[in-house]
Design an enzyme around this catalytic site. Structure first.
Site, PDB file in Angstrom:
ATOM      1  N   ALA A  45       4.695  -7.046  -0.351  1.00 22.78           N
ATOM      2  CA  ALA A  45       5.213  -5.682  -0.383  1.00 22.78           C
ATOM      3  C   ALA A  45       4.830  -4.964   0.900  1.00 22.78           C
ATOM      4  CB  ALA A  45       4.656  -4.945  -1.609  1.00 22.78           C
ATOM      5  N   LEU A  61       2.621  -2.635   1.455  1.00 24.41           N
ATOM      6  CA  LEU A  61       1.209  -2.353   1.639  1.00 24.41           C
ATOM      7  C   LEU A  61       0.313  -3.558   1.414  1.00 24.41           C
ATOM      8  CD1 LEU A  61       0.913   1.119  -0.182  1.00 24.41           C
ATOM      9  CD2 LEU A  61       1.572   0.629   2.182  1.00 24.41           C
ATOM     10  N   ASP A 111       5.505   4.777  -9.400  1.00 21.74           N
ATOM     11  CA  ASP A 111       6.349   3.935  -8.535  1.00 21.74           C
ATOM     12  C   ASP A 111       7.141   2.944  -9.384  1.00 21.74           C
ATOM     13  OD1 ASP A 111       7.490   2.870  -6.266  1.00 21.74           O
ATOM     14  OD2 ASP A 111       5.818   1.535  -5.829  1.00 21.74           O
TER      15      ASP A 111
END
Length: 625
Positions: free
Chosen positions: A208, A210, A359
């Site tokens: 992803a 991050l 999220d």
């Protein structure tokens, strides 16, 4: 060449310089320079010599080598220099995409077109070109910029060319090399990977913006674990990237004042540090588990084994995407029930717990067949991942939002319309002129009957619903009316952006949850009405309002209304809640029976046209029957 190789080159070059300098130290400085940078040639005369000239074939390479060597040493050993250089490179990518896009848009918007279709085609092409430029820059920079692109993909107010172009960023990120992963693990945990894990897979199963996730067997617990590791370079450039995001959005606001997205950088500035702290994520996961501890639910949150700021070790869950119809059919899981359970999970988070996942997207949801010791009331479990960002709703906002939802469920009347506008202002700072846009964002449909005060009913090409209960499946006429409104209704797009600026960020995240449940209900090819999930939301709203009214009567009733007055109000509130809740439950039964009937009809049609295989596929929603 490795770093040690570079050091050897520089050392040899340094020795060479020292030798020449020592040899020439007894000579005049001018002769030393000429010896190093020029060639002397004798003239034809016996006593005269031609003045030496600088040899560019030696001067330029030597200068380039010296500057390059100095730059390399500074880059490797002086952090401010490295940050400055990389910041310039990263900023130049974004600046190039932004400036080129501004020029493209200015030219496209200023051009004259012969027909409406030609104009729309030109606008669409401009959107696509600009979005691809920005996507290329975001992918090159990575990290925070990938996160920005993911936010853009979820903004329904952006043209579809933009959101469709940015959507691959949900899954398209470059992994961190394994040697850097090992160094990060040793730095944060204090032990090498092989001491804590057996069979640690160096290839990540997911990457992803991050972090990335690896799988290994945790030696101490014996469990298969998912190891989430933050990209090492992320913290180093986070501040620089955030400054660039703010500058870029500031440029957009300068060139296009009506398109104001600076709130997006403010949101990222506030929330990104939370998402980058895995100890905070572990705390969120534990709290969410506690909120559902005594609830009959199919929700499952993986157990946290250990956490540091950049390394999170959790229980590994094997499953499939929640909208994988083939997997659901293979496991005998009812897709209608999956859609309804998703709505129940997120509705409980918002309306009862006041603490919800910030999220939500299909990539953070897995589904698996329920194991033997499961608490799920169904034969499946919904696994919720990525708990880095949660939001809380204070009781007043939560109850006002519940009352707003209930007003949307009620049949339209002057009193109901007034209540809708009242609670919209309390919840989202929405004034009367912006209310139609806010209502459409909540329902995902065209505004209800009578919402637009200047609307001419004779121009309607479709019948508008008066409440959520009355909504029919979206027709072609309704979709055309929405598109025409965006194009022709003056100031509508500006009103949408104004709503985004006004609405509290927490409410925007709740709207994102609404969009998720609606989109998954569609992706799962459910056979129940699209209104069905709204009934579940309404029941949770009713429960939230009833609990709040009961609390108020218990705390203030005797002092305000006396014993008899409090009892009367308690009975009245309970009866209103019970009556409404029972009515919704009966309507749910009717809709579920109809949905089961439609699945049976699809099975029979598939059987008649393609045999048992066709029947199986049609009933599972894998083919259109």
């Amino acid at each position: 060449m490795s770093r040690h190789g570079h050091h050897r080159v520089f050392k040899s070059f340094h020795v060479f310089l020292q030798a020449n300098v020592v040899h020439a130290s007894r000579q005049p400085r001018t002769k030393l320079i000429h010896r190093f940078l020029s060639t002397g040639t004798k003239t034809d005369g016996p006593s005269s010599t031609k003045r030496p000239g600088i040899n560019p074939w030696l001067l330029y390479p030597a200068t380039a080598l010296l500057l390059g060597g100095a730059g390399y040493v500074a880059y490797e050993n002086y952090q401010p220099f490295r940050h400055t250089l990389l910041a310039v490179v990263r900023c130049s990518r974004i600046a190039r995409a932004a400036i080129t896009g501004v020029i493209d848009y200015k030219y496209t918007l200023a051009h004259s077109y012969a027909t409406e279709e030609e104009m729309q085609h030109a606008y669409s092409e401009c959107h696509a070109r600009s979005a691809k430029r920005v996507l290329k820059a975001l992918l090159a920079n990575g990290g925070v910029f990938i996160k920005l692109g993911q936010h853009m993909a979820s903004l329904v107010v952006l043209p579809t060319e933009w959101t469709d172009t940015m959507r691959p960023l949900q899954d398209k990120c470059d992994p961190t090399p394994y040697q850097d992963v090992e160094a990060l693990f040793l730095s944060d945990i204090g032990q090498p990977i092989e001491e804590l894990f057996e069979d640690f897979d160096p290839v990540p199963i997911g990457v992803a913006s991050l972090a990335q996730v690896h799988v290994g067997t945790h030696k101490e617990s014996g469990k298969t674990a998912a190891v989430k590791l933050q990209h090492p370079h992320l913290a180093e450039f986070c501040d620089i990237d955030m400054e660039m995001v703010e500058v870029t959005l500031g440029w957009i606001q300068y060139w296009f004042p009506e398109f104001e997205f600076t709130w997006l950088s403010e949101e990222m500035r506030e929330n990104l540090p939370k998402e980058m702290d895995f100890v905070h994520e572990a705390s969120n996961a534990r709290r969410a588990m506690a909120d559902f501890e005594h609830v009959s639910t199919s929700l499952y949150i993986p157990e946290v084994i250990s956490a540091t700021k950049r390394v999170l070790i959790m229980e590994f869950i094997q499953g499939a995407r929640v909208d994988d119809l083939g997997y659901l059919a293979e496991q005998g899981i009812d897709r209608n029930k999956v859609a309804l359970e998703l709505t129940r999970v997120f509705s409980r988070m918002v309306f009862l717990n006041g603490y919800f996942h910030g999220d939500p997207h299909p990539g953070n949801l897995l589904i698996r067949r329920a194991p033997r010791n499961s608490r799920s009331p169904y034969n499946f479990e919904i696994v919720l991942l990525d708990h880095g960002l949660y939001f809380d709703l204070d009781p007043e906002l939560r109850i006002n939002y519940s009352k707003f939802w209930l007003s949307l469920i009620e049949k339209a009347s002057p009193e109901t319309r007034a209540a809708r506008r009242k609670y919209a202002e309390l919840v989202g700072n929405i004034t009367s002129d912006l209310y139609p846009v806010f209502e459409a964002a909540i329902t995902g449909r065209a505004a209800f009957e009578g919402t637009w005060e200047d609307e001419d009913s004779s121009e309607n090409r479709f019948k508008r619903a008066s409440s959520m209960i009355d909504m029919l499946p979206q027709s072609v006429e309704e979709m055309e009316a929405i598109r025409d409104a965006v194009i022709n209704r003056e100031g509508l797009l500006i009103s949408v952006l104004d709503v985004l600026r006004r609405v509290p960020r927490r409410v925007l995240m709740v709207l994102k949850l609404n969009d998720l449940t609606r989109s998954l209900d569609h992706a799962l090819a459910t056979t129940h009405s699209s209104v069905r999930i709204f009934l579940i939301t309404a029941k949770y709203c009713m429960t939230a309002v009833w609990r709040d009214e009961r609390r108020r009567i218990q705390e203030e009733g005797l002092r305000t209304y006396g014993w008899f007055g409090s009892l009367r109000r308690m009975i009245s509130c309970w009866w209103r809640y019970t009556k409404g809740y029972t009515g919704m439950s009966l309507l749910e039964v009717v809709m579920d029976v109809r949905a089961s009937t439609l699945k049976s009809v699809a099975w029979l049609r598939g059987l008649r046209s393609r045999g048992l295989v066709g029947a199986y596929q049609a009933a599972a929603g894998l083919t259109i029957s």
